[in-house]
Structures are given as C-alpha cells and as structure tokens.
Design an enzyme around this catalytic site. Structure first.
Site, PDB file in Angstrom:
ATOM      1  N   ASP A   1      -9.855  -6.691  -0.084  1.00  0.00           N
ATOM      2  CA  ASP A   1      -9.025  -6.409   0.971  1.00  0.00           C
ATOM      3  C   ASP A   1      -8.665  -7.132   1.805  1.00  0.00           C
ATOM      4  O   ASP A   1      -9.066  -8.530   1.605  1.00  0.00           O
ATOM      5  CB  ASP A   1      -9.914  -5.000   1.673  1.00  0.00           C
ATOM      6  CG  ASP A   1      -8.909  -4.125   2.120  1.00  0.00           C
ATOM      7  OD1 ASP A   1      -7.616  -4.114   2.590  1.00  0.00           O
ATOM      8  OD2 ASP A   1      -9.370  -2.968   2.628  1.00  0.00           O
TER       9      ASP A   1
ATOM     10  N   ARG B   1      -6.724  10.007   2.789  1.00  0.00           N
ATOM     11  CA  ARG B   1      -6.381   8.871   1.765  1.00  0.00           C
ATOM     12  C   ARG B   1      -7.011   9.213   0.630  1.00  0.00           C
ATOM     13  O   ARG B   1      -6.882   8.522  -0.446  1.00  0.00           O
ATOM     14  CB  ARG B   1      -6.647   7.558   2.211  1.00  0.00           C
ATOM     15  CG  ARG B   1      -5.826   7.168   3.581  1.00  0.00           C
ATOM     16  CD  ARG B   1      -6.328   5.943   4.130  1.00  0.00           C
ATOM     17  NE  ARG B   1      -5.944   4.956   3.582  1.00  0.00           N
ATOM     18  CZ  ARG B   1      -6.622   3.471   3.615  1.00  0.00           C
ATOM     19  NH1 ARG B   1      -7.395   3.580   4.628  1.00  0.00           N
ATOM     20  NH2 ARG B   1      -6.210   2.472   2.740  1.00  0.00           N
TER      21      ARG B   1
ATOM     22  N   LYS C   1      -9.236   1.339  -5.284  1.00  0.00           N
ATOM     23  CA  LYS C   1     -10.015   0.832  -3.856  1.00  0.00           C
ATOM     24  C   LYS C   1     -11.001   2.026  -3.180  1.00  0.00           C
ATOM     25  O   LYS C   1     -10.609   3.027  -3.410  1.00  0.00           O
ATOM     26  CB  LYS C   1      -8.872   0.245  -2.894  1.00  0.00           C
ATOM     27  CG  LYS C   1      -7.909   1.243  -2.505  1.00  0.00           C
ATOM     28  CD  LYS C   1      -6.877   0.494  -1.662  1.00  0.00           C
ATOM     29  CE  LYS C   1      -5.825   1.390  -0.925  1.00  0.00           C
ATOM     30  NZ  LYS C   1      -4.705   0.816  -0.456  1.00  0.00           N
ATOM     31  N   HIS C   2     -11.966   1.711  -2.521  1.00  0.00           N
ATOM     32  CA  HIS C   2     -12.196   0.272  -1.914  1.00  0.00           C
ATOM     33  C   HIS C   2     -13.635   0.324  -2.638  1.00  0.00           C
ATOM     34  O   HIS C   2     -14.415   0.922  -2.015  1.00  0.00           O
ATOM     35  CB  HIS C   2     -12.423   0.397  -0.449  1.00  0.00           C
ATOM     36  CG  HIS C   2     -10.929   0.719   0.273  1.00  0.00           C
ATOM     37  ND1 HIS C   2     -10.376   2.038   0.350  1.00  0.00           N
ATOM     38  CD2 HIS C   2      -9.950  -0.316   0.706  1.00  0.00           C
ATOM     39  CE1 HIS C   2      -9.251   1.856   0.814  1.00  0.00           C
ATOM     40  NE2 HIS C   2      -9.141   0.668   1.140  1.00  0.00           N
TER      41      HIS C   2
ATOM     42  N   ARG D   1       4.525   2.474   3.058  1.00  0.00           N
ATOM     43  CA  ARG D   1       5.154   1.512   3.197  1.00  0.00           C
ATOM     44  C   ARG D   1       6.782   1.505   3.206  1.00  0.00           C
ATOM     45  O   ARG D   1       7.387   0.977   4.240  1.00  0.00           O
ATOM     46  CB  ARG D   1       4.753  -0.092   2.703  1.00  0.00           C
ATOM     47  CG  ARG D   1       3.430  -0.212   2.926  1.00  0.00           C
ATOM     48  CD  ARG D   1       2.719  -0.539   4.084  1.00  0.00           C
ATOM     49  NE  ARG D   1       1.164  -0.782   4.222  1.00  0.00           N
ATOM     50  CZ  ARG D   1       0.439  -0.312   4.995  1.00  0.00           C
ATOM     51  NH1 ARG D   1       0.618   0.769   5.585  1.00  0.00           N
ATOM     52  NH2 ARG D   1      -0.852  -0.721   4.834  1.00  0.00           N
TER      53      ARG D   1
ATOM     54  N   HIS E   1     -11.559  -2.234   9.560  1.00  0.00           N
ATOM     55  CA  HIS E   1     -10.308  -3.174  10.195  1.00  0.00           C
ATOM     56  C   HIS E   1     -11.050  -3.525  11.443  1.00  0.00           C
ATOM     57  O   HIS E   1     -10.611  -4.574  12.141  1.00  0.00           O
ATOM     58  CB  HIS E   1      -9.246  -2.120  10.544  1.00  0.00           C
ATOM     59  CG  HIS E   1      -8.528  -1.828   9.194  1.00  0.00           C
ATOM     60  ND1 HIS E   1      -8.634  -0.825   8.237  1.00  0.00           N
ATOM     61  CD2 HIS E   1      -7.205  -2.482   8.851  1.00  0.00           C
ATOM     62  CE1 HIS E   1      -7.846  -0.594   7.367  1.00  0.00           C
ATOM     63  NE2 HIS E   1      -6.969  -1.688   7.545  1.00  0.00           N
TER      64      HIS E   1
ATOM     65  N   ASP F   1       0.905  -1.270   0.078  1.00  0.00           N
ATOM     66  CA  ASP F   1      -0.101   0.012  -0.112  1.00  0.00           C
ATOM     67  C   ASP F   1       0.857   1.251   0.043  1.00  0.00           C
ATOM     68  O   ASP F   1       1.202   1.776   0.970  1.00  0.00           O
ATOM     69  CB  ASP F   1      -0.775   0.081   1.436  1.00  0.00           C
ATOM     70  CG  ASP F   1      -1.846  -1.307   1.302  1.00  0.00           C
ATOM     71  OD1 ASP F   1      -2.981  -1.026   0.814  1.00  0.00           O
ATOM     72  OD2 ASP F   1      -1.657  -2.057   2.084  1.00  0.00           O
TER      73      ASP F   1
END
Length: 531
Positions: free
Chosen positions: A262, A145, A175-176, A84, A188, A76
């Site tokens: 995901d 984001r 996404k998403h 990352r 999450h 990501d």
C-alpha cells in the site's frame, strides 16, 4: 550509480503526482529510472478525454524512454465510496452494495464494466477488489469497502469481481493482505494491530485471499497492520514482515504473482521506519512493487535507498531480477505496445459512461438497497398538501481512502426527483445543540422527516437529533448513506434503509423505493443489533 542499476530499481516503484498533465520531473524519472508504474488519484482525473490524454502521454514518454513493456497505470476504482474516476464515467456499485445483492454474478458484471471503462481510458491495473472481511463494526477504513462479514461471501464476491476485471483486460489487486477488516484504527493515521491466532486468520481473514489466489490473482497488496501471531517482532507491519510476505503469502498460500505495498507514505509506515528505508525493508520481506504515491522527495529517496542497498549487497541483484520478472509476466498478460494508440488526440471509446453500463448499475442498485425496517411507512402515501423535510448531513467526515472531491451529498435532490415540494435542510459539519433545537422546531411543520446519516458513532449528535425527531414524529425515515451499522445507534425510527454509499444513483434508487416507484431487494451482508 550505473544507469542499468537505476533502471532496474525504478521498475520496482509505482509513483504519483499532482495535475492532469505529465510533469517534467515525472518524465525525467521515466527516462532516468524506468519507473515501473504510475498511480492516479482524483487530483489527476478530469473528463474521460483528459484522462485518456494523460495516460496516452505517460505511455508516449515510456515508449520514448525505450521501455520493453508499457507502464503500469493504476488507481483505486473500488466503486462506491472509494473511486477515482469522475464525470463522464459510470457510477457503479461498491463492494458492500454488491454483497447486499447476495448474487456474486453481479460482482462479475460490475467488475467487467469497471474493467472495460478503465481499459478504454488507458488504465491497465486496478487496485481492487477489497478482499477484507469486515467483521468489526467500528472499522474506520474498510467498512463498506468490504463485501461483508462472511468469509465465504467475501471469497465468492472477491473472486467474481476479480474475474470480471481480468476478462476486461485489466490487472487486479487483492487487498489488504493478510486482512484489514477487524481493525478499529486507520493505517493512514496509525499502526493497527490484529491479535488473532493463525487458526482464526486462516478461517476468516485469509479465506478470500486463498480462494482468489487459487483463481489466478494478479497482485496482492499488503496491509500496514501488525499481526503478532505471525510476526513476533513488536510493531512490524505486514508490509515489512518477511514472515507475512514470504512465509505466509508466498510459501503457505502459494502465491507466485506480484506483491505490492500500500502507499508507503501512510503514517503507519512514514511515522515508523520511514518511507525511504521502509521501501528496502518491504523488498527484503518479499514485496515486488513499492508504492510512493505523493511526494517527489520521498520517491527519489526510496529509489536512492534501493540502489544503495543493491550496491552494498543488502539487496541482491538476482532478487531484483526475480521481482522484475514477475512484474513483466503480468505486463505481458495485459499490456502490449501494439494495442496502444499513442496519438496526440485520442478518441474516448463509447463504452465509457455508456447507457448500457448505467442501466446495469441501476439494476444492481435495485437489488442492493436494503430496507431494514418499515413500520408501514414505505412507500410514502403523500398528497400534494402533505409535507416532507429532508435533513442531509455534511460529508466532512470522509474516510482517508475517499477522495474529498467526491464527497458532495445529494439526498435532498434525489428525493425532490419524486416529490418536488420536499424541503431540504443541510446539517452543519459540527452539529450543535442549538442547531438540533432549530431543526426540531422547524420539523413540526412537516408530516414526514427523511434524514440521511453517515457513519454514526457513539456520542454522535446525529443520535440526539434522530431521537428527538422520533419523539414528536410518527414518520421518520433514516437513509444510511455509508455505514449500515448506523442502525445500531438509531433503532427507534419508523423506517430504515441502507444504501451502503452516497453515489447519486444509489440515492436515486433509495428515493424511488421510498415513494414506491421501484421494489428493492437488498439483504444485509453484515449483522446488526436487534431492534
């Protein structure tokens, strides 16, 4: 269980692991199951050389295992608050910062730079860009984001960013799907619900996906969100819904590329149907790739569930073959064994962390940093005998998608680059009334207060702190380092700046703007309450 069947099932999975080298059990899964791809997180990332060594090692193992095409290696790298890659790579602006430039060409340029650095490190698939329209100020998981709240803007920036990465030779992900922007729950942690009608979804949430799909999107990632206007069975998230994946995405929107889930270990799935059984249901819904990012037992369990479902006819082998064909078509577009240098001591290309990319990033940050309010405070006109106190928050309140290792904040350091005598006060993670009183008393010795905020919510002690500071200081500057919506709770300040992220280059540019060293020109990509 036949070896042939195991290797078919394996190609449907993308898995993750801990560490900066390839564990033995991952090697076994590659050889025994021909796992389709690997997902990397900050836990796998070291220096650029270590990343390239890791990705090279993974591909060497796939080559030895007899793979027809190289492994998909993804992460990501949305930039901004969700990234990352770490040291030695370029810190590039994230989505909302790009949206604030009001220029989709910046999204293309940053997408291209992102893709070039990923490709140079052996990463061939980026789980970006985010196509969600962030129209809910309380959204705990998307927020910055997203490129903004306008479907047209998000569509233009999503497509431009996607094209940039594709032109660098990296597969991309929208996404998403079908949209995570209007939620107040993080998937999450639990299952969000979006109750809009299909007409509303078509005009807002789906527009960026439709536009980018028409521009030849590579993959689409599903949302663990329940849409009752599409899926009538209660509590079925989009990831597990045939009406969403096959009916809406495949048939109505005409997407013929790869569909990925995901992570199936997120609570919206794991605490419901469960990761392993969810893998089968997602495939039945029309998904091609199942992501199980963390736990070996769940990875093996998902594989076994898929294999058993094929053996018992719950999943047809022809359906598996169709998914593998879609995956292989994407691999053929972006991956060949010929272009991979599978040497033991790989050399990192100079483009990674290059001066060229750093200059690009700085220029875009200048166009993105947004001065929302300025009562003739900025630029600060300070002499040596005047004093500045910088109050910076603790970043314990990271979004689930953020990597904790990148949560350190350096607002004070950025201010000191331009005003070395500035003092720094580090707020505690849990601000108490005692600490607020301590700060108020301390602040009386300073002429200007610069305070950084992170995602202020109703009832946050940061509100009481800022209100108390405003009562006794004529010069209070707030720098919102993540959510632009902090303004809705802090309208009484002398000056207010959005950086949309706490990456150090963004804070540097904001600090430079405070002291009149650069002119910033960002425009709000979301609506804020009027002061």
């Amino acid at each position: 269980m036949s070896s042939k069947l195991a290797k078919k099932a394996g190609q449907l999975l993308v898995i993750g692991f801990d560490g900066k080298s390839v564990p033995s059990y991952i090697k076994e899964l590659i050889h025994q199951y021909h796992i389709g791809g690997i997902i990397l997180f900050a836990r796998n990332i070291g220096t650029p050389w270590e990343v390239l060594k890791l990705t090279t090692g993974l591909q060497q193992e796939a080559k030895k295992a007899g793979y027809k095409h190289p492994l998909l290696i993804c992460l990501d790298q949305e930039n901004g608050v969700v990234r990352r890659l770490g040291e030695g790579t370029t810190l590039l602006p994230g989505s909302m910062a790009l949206g604030a430039t009001d220029n989709p060409d910046n999204a293309y340029k940053i997408g291209l730079a992102t893709g070039k650095e990923l490709k140079a490190l052996g990463i061939n698939w980026n789980l970006a860009p985010v196509a969600d329209v962030n129209n809910n100020p309380e959204n705990p998981v998307i927020s910055v984001r997203s490129f903004g709240e306008s479907p047209d803007t998000v569509a233009a920036f999503t497509t431009a960013a996607m094209k940039g990465m594709q032109d660098a030779g990296v597969a991309t992900t929208l996404k998403h799907f079908p949209g995570h922007g209007d939620t107040a729950v993080d998937s999450h942690l639990d299952l969000p619900v979006i109750s809009h009608s299909i007409d509303r979804l078509q005009s807002v949430e789906l527009k960026p996906f439709q536009t980018a799909i028409e521009a030849e999107a590579d993959t689409v990632m599903t949302a663990h969100v329940y849409f009752p206007s599409i899926e009538q069975e209660p509590g079925i998230p989009a990831t597990l819904s045939k009406k969403v994946i096959t009916g809406l995405l495949r048939e109505r929107l005409g997407f013929q590329g790869v569909v990925t889930t995901d992570c199936m270990e997120m609570n919206a799935i794991a605490n419901g149907i469960g990761t392993e059984k969810g893998a089968v249901t997602a495939f039945q819904a029309g998904v091609d790739i199942i992501m199980v990012s963390h736990t070996f037992d769940r990875q093996l369990g998902a594989l076994n569930e898929i294999i058993q479902s094929i053996e018992t006819g719950v999943i047809t082998e022809s359906a598996v073959d169709k998914s593998i064909q879609r995956i292989n078509s994407m691999k053929q577009k972006y991956l060949t064994w010929d272009e991979l240098s599978l040497v033991e001591n790989p050399t990192v290309p100079e483009i990674v962390g290059s001066k060229q990319h750093q200059q690009l990033a700085y220029q875009v940050y200048e166009e993105s940093i947004t001065i929302v309010k300025n009562e003739d405070i900025i630029p600060l006109k300070l002499t040596e005998d005047k004093s500045v106190l910088v109050i910076q928050p603790d970043n314990g309140n990271t979004m689930q998608a953020e990597d904790k290792s990148y949560s350190n904040l350096s607002l004070g350091k950025a201010i000191q680059e331009y005003y070395p005598t500035a003092d720094i006060y580090q707020l505690s993670q849990q601000i108490t009334s005692t600490e607020i009183n301590e700060i108020i008393n301390k602040s009386k010795h300073y002429e200007t207060i610069i305070i950084g905020t992170l995602s202020v919510n109703e009832g946050s002690p940061q509100i009481a702190l800022v209100e108390s500071l405003v009562e006794i200081h004529a010069s209070v500057i707030v720098i919102a380092m993540r959510s632009p919506y902090d303004w809705n709770y802090l309208p009484g300040v002398s000056a207010y700046i959005n950086t949309y992220e706490f990456t150090y280059p963004a804070l540097q540019v904001a600090a430079a703007a405070v002291f009149g060293k650069v002119e910033v020109s960002g425009k709000l990509p979301v609506s804020l309450k009027v002061d």
